[in-house]
Write an enzyme that holds these catalytic residues in place. Structure first.
Site, PDB file in Angstrom:
ATOM      1  N   ASP A  43       0.782  -1.205  -0.042  1.00  0.00           N
ATOM      2  CA  ASP A  43      -0.062   0.082   0.014  1.00  0.00           C
ATOM      3  C   ASP A  43       1.090   1.379   0.048  1.00  0.00           C
ATOM      4  OD1 ASP A  43      -2.111   1.565   0.021  1.00  0.00           O
ATOM      5  OD2 ASP A  43      -2.501   1.220   2.226  1.00  0.00           O
ATOM      6  N   CYS A  74      -8.599  -1.946  -4.887  1.00  0.00           N
ATOM      7  CA  CYS A  74      -7.379  -1.932  -4.050  1.00  0.00           C
ATOM      8  C   CYS A  74      -7.876  -1.937  -2.806  1.00  0.00           C
ATOM      9  CB  CYS A  74      -6.250  -1.280  -4.353  1.00  0.00           C
ATOM     10  SG  CYS A  74      -6.688   0.540  -4.623  1.00  0.00           S
ATOM     11  N   SER A  75      -7.602  -1.245  -1.804  1.00  0.00           N
ATOM     12  CA  SER A  75      -7.958  -0.936  -0.808  1.00  0.00           C
ATOM     13  C   SER A  75      -8.992   0.245  -0.635  1.00  0.00           C
ATOM     14  CB  SER A  75      -6.920  -0.904   0.540  1.00  0.00           C
ATOM     15  OG  SER A  75      -7.583  -0.470   1.767  1.00  0.00           O
ATOM     16  N   ALA A  76      -8.339   1.410  -1.193  1.00  0.00           N
ATOM     17  CA  ALA A  76      -9.209   2.584  -1.428  1.00  0.00           C
ATOM     18  C   ALA A  76      -9.801   2.843  -2.829  1.00  0.00           C
ATOM     19  CB  ALA A  76      -8.303   3.815  -0.929  1.00  0.00           C
ATOM     20  N   GLY A  77      -9.187   2.056  -3.810  1.00  0.00           N
ATOM     21  CA  GLY A  77      -9.649   2.245  -5.031  1.00  0.00           C
ATOM     22  C   GLY A  77      -9.143   3.239  -5.675  1.00  0.00           C
ATOM     23  N   CYS A  78      -7.992   3.920  -5.202  1.00  0.00           N
ATOM     24  CA  CYS A  78      -7.606   5.084  -5.987  1.00  0.00           C
ATOM     25  C   CYS A  78      -6.141   4.897  -6.306  1.00  0.00           C
ATOM     26  CB  CYS A  78      -7.541   6.322  -5.087  1.00  0.00           C
ATOM     27  SG  CYS A  78      -7.085   6.353  -3.601  1.00  0.00           S
ATOM     28  N   GLY A  79      -5.189   4.757  -5.580  1.00  0.00           N
ATOM     29  CA  GLY A  79      -3.830   4.572  -5.751  1.00  0.00           C
ATOM     30  C   GLY A  79      -3.346   3.491  -6.729  1.00  0.00           C
ATOM     31  N   GLN A  82      -1.898   7.733  -6.577  1.00  0.00           N
ATOM     32  CA  GLN A  82      -2.214   8.541  -5.062  1.00  0.00           C
ATOM     33  C   GLN A  82      -0.536   9.002  -4.647  1.00  0.00           C
ATOM     34  OE1 GLN A  82      -3.843   6.405  -2.015  1.00  0.00           O
ATOM     35  NE2 GLN A  82      -4.724   8.202  -1.085  1.00  0.00           N
TER      36      GLN A  82
END
Length: 476
Positions: A190, A222-227, A269
């Site tokens: 991450d 992914c986790s947040a869906g952005c980086g 990100q």
């Protein structure tokens, strides 16, 4: 494709300082675009939806969010933290989504079923750095799990390589069953980047092969869906530009990332993730150029190699025929007589004192003999020049003498190879053997230890008596 080499050189020329400057432009321009385009996040900020967001500062834009329309008994809300991302052709190529929470797994499968998703790319682990990053929305291998009205069956798992887990999932809803392929990438920390680009490029190749020509969007999270999700979308977008030949001279990774950020907040990100896109794009371009060259070579007609032909002159042909005949006449002969030999007899006289004849061995077969067994064999033998010593004590020679004892008498002596017939004709002539001297001195030399290697002298008896006659004479 003529632009590709120059674009590759341009990407390679970008240094870390330029990357940092461009990423700062991405961050500042994102705020400007949000303001100028009037991008809002009001739906995600509603009280009933706020708990459905994994991170309170990552909310989907209302203009590009996925609106759930599939009603279920467990949930009727239309909100999920997911955004549509356009591909190179302008359609909704991807869905960028956060990792589902335990309270949103059912909505997650609602979205998959509604959009008829066939491929899922998961760019994170369930737990990272001791924190849960994504809820497990699938069943264990060969197991079945229920998420609201959806029955999810894990048909099997495999590891194509150390970075990827491949799961074949079967999902059922209202007596209908569909298949979904999930690729989970394990080697992407991450807020960081993978240690090499080949793993991610291989992941995308496999996902595209599974997607095939299906028109539904590919789900990436992914986790947040952005980086990490933004990096995957950017790389696949660049690949589509190459395949569809839409790549232009003004190709810019900065523009691509800004377009992603118009559809999903905070896509790509960190600065390291932005740098990773450059590195992966270079590898992608090199792969594409190499594949194009190989395809070009495969389409070219095969060039026939000229046959090697030797120029044969009449003289060379005659010489080769002569050599072939000579080779056919040469069997196991060390040396042949200079004169032509008649056919060998079946029996020859031997030089032994016992007399009689000796029958030669039967004809031998040779592989290179054109006449086969009918050809008469040619033999060779060693011919000594002088008669051997005939001693009165024995009618036959005592030893098969290999070397004459009198070196002076035989100095310069040679051995010659003669045919068996010639040897048979000369066997009755005693002059063909070497004749030693009959003097006492020669005999002493013959029987001395330095002669033929044995002491043949008869020792003189002790006492006063006459010596034997054998001491003073030799019988002929």
């Amino acid at each position: 494709m003529e632009l590709l080499p120059s674009l590759l050189d341009r990407l390679k020329a970008v240094d870390s300082r330029t990357v940092e400057q461009e990423y700062n432009v991405v961050r500042s321009e994102s705020l400007t675009l949000k303001r100028d385009l009037g991008l809002t996040t009001e739906t995600g900020a509603l009280k009933e939806n706020i708990k459905k967001n994994r991170y309170k500062d990552i909310l989907p834009y209302d203009q590009s969010r996925v609106v759930l329309s599939l009603p279920t008994s467990g949930s009727s809300s239309d909100y999920i933290n997911a955004s549509f991302i356009k591909g190179a052709s302008g359609d909704c190529r991807y869905v960028a989504c956060q990792g589902p929470l335990s309270s949103t797994v059912c909505d997650f499968w609602r979205m998959i079923w509604q959009l008829d998703v066939k491929v899922i790319v998961m760019a994170c682990r369930e737990i990272e750095m001791g924190k849960r990053k994504c809820e497990c929305y699938w069943a264990a291998a060969r197991q079945v799990a229920a998420f609201g009205p959806f029955t999810v069956s894990n048909q099997g798992e495999s590891r194509p390589n150390e970075d990827i887990v491949l799961r074949n999932i079967s999902v059922s809803f209202q007596q209908e069953t569909r298949s979904v392929v999930q690729y989970q990438f394990l080697s992407w920390p991450d807020h960081d980047v993978p240690y090499e680009t080949s793993g991610v490029l291989d992941l995308l190749d496999r996902a595209r092969n599974s997607q095939g020509f299906h028109s539904s969007p590919m789900l990436i999270h992914c986790s947040a869906g952005c980086g990490r999700t933004g990096v995957v979308c950017a790389l696949d977008y660049i690949h589509d530009l190459l395949v569809t030949k839409q790549i232009a001279a003004d190709f810019s990774i900065l523009k691509i990332v800004l377009e992603l950020r118009e559809q999903r907040p905070s896509a790509v990100q960190t600065k390291d993730q932005y740098q990773f896109i450059f590195t992966a794009a270079i590898s992608m371009f090199e792969r594409f150029l190499q594949a194009s060259v190989q395809q070009l070579h495969s389409n070219l007609p095969e060039l026939k190699k000229p046959e090697k032909r030797s120029i044969t002159t009449p003289a060379a042909s005659a010489n080769r025929s002569s050599q072939q005949r000579n080779m056919n006449d040469t069997y196991a002969v060390v040396n042949k007589s200079k004169q032509p030999l008649p056919p060998a007899p079946t029996a020859v006289a031997t030089p032994r004192s016992s007399g009689g004849t000796r029958t030669l061995p039967p004809s031998h077969h040779y592989d290179n003999d054109p006449a086969g067994a009918s050809a008469a064999p040619i033999y060779s033998s060693v011919k000594p020049r002088a008669k051997p010593l005939s001693h009165s004590l024995s009618a036959t020679p005592i030893y098969d003498i290999a070397a004459p004892a009198n070196h002076k008498a035989t100095e310069g002596a040679e051995y010659q190879l003669v045919s068996a017939e010639h040897l048979s004709a000369a066997a009755t002539n005693d002059d063909d053997y070497e004749d030693f001297s009959s003097s006492v001195s020669d005999m002493t030399s013959l029987c001395s230890p330095g002669g033929i290697g044995f002491n043949c002298r008869v020792r003189k008896p002790r006492g006063p008596r006459d010596p034997p006659a054998e001491w003073s004479r030799l019988e002929r």
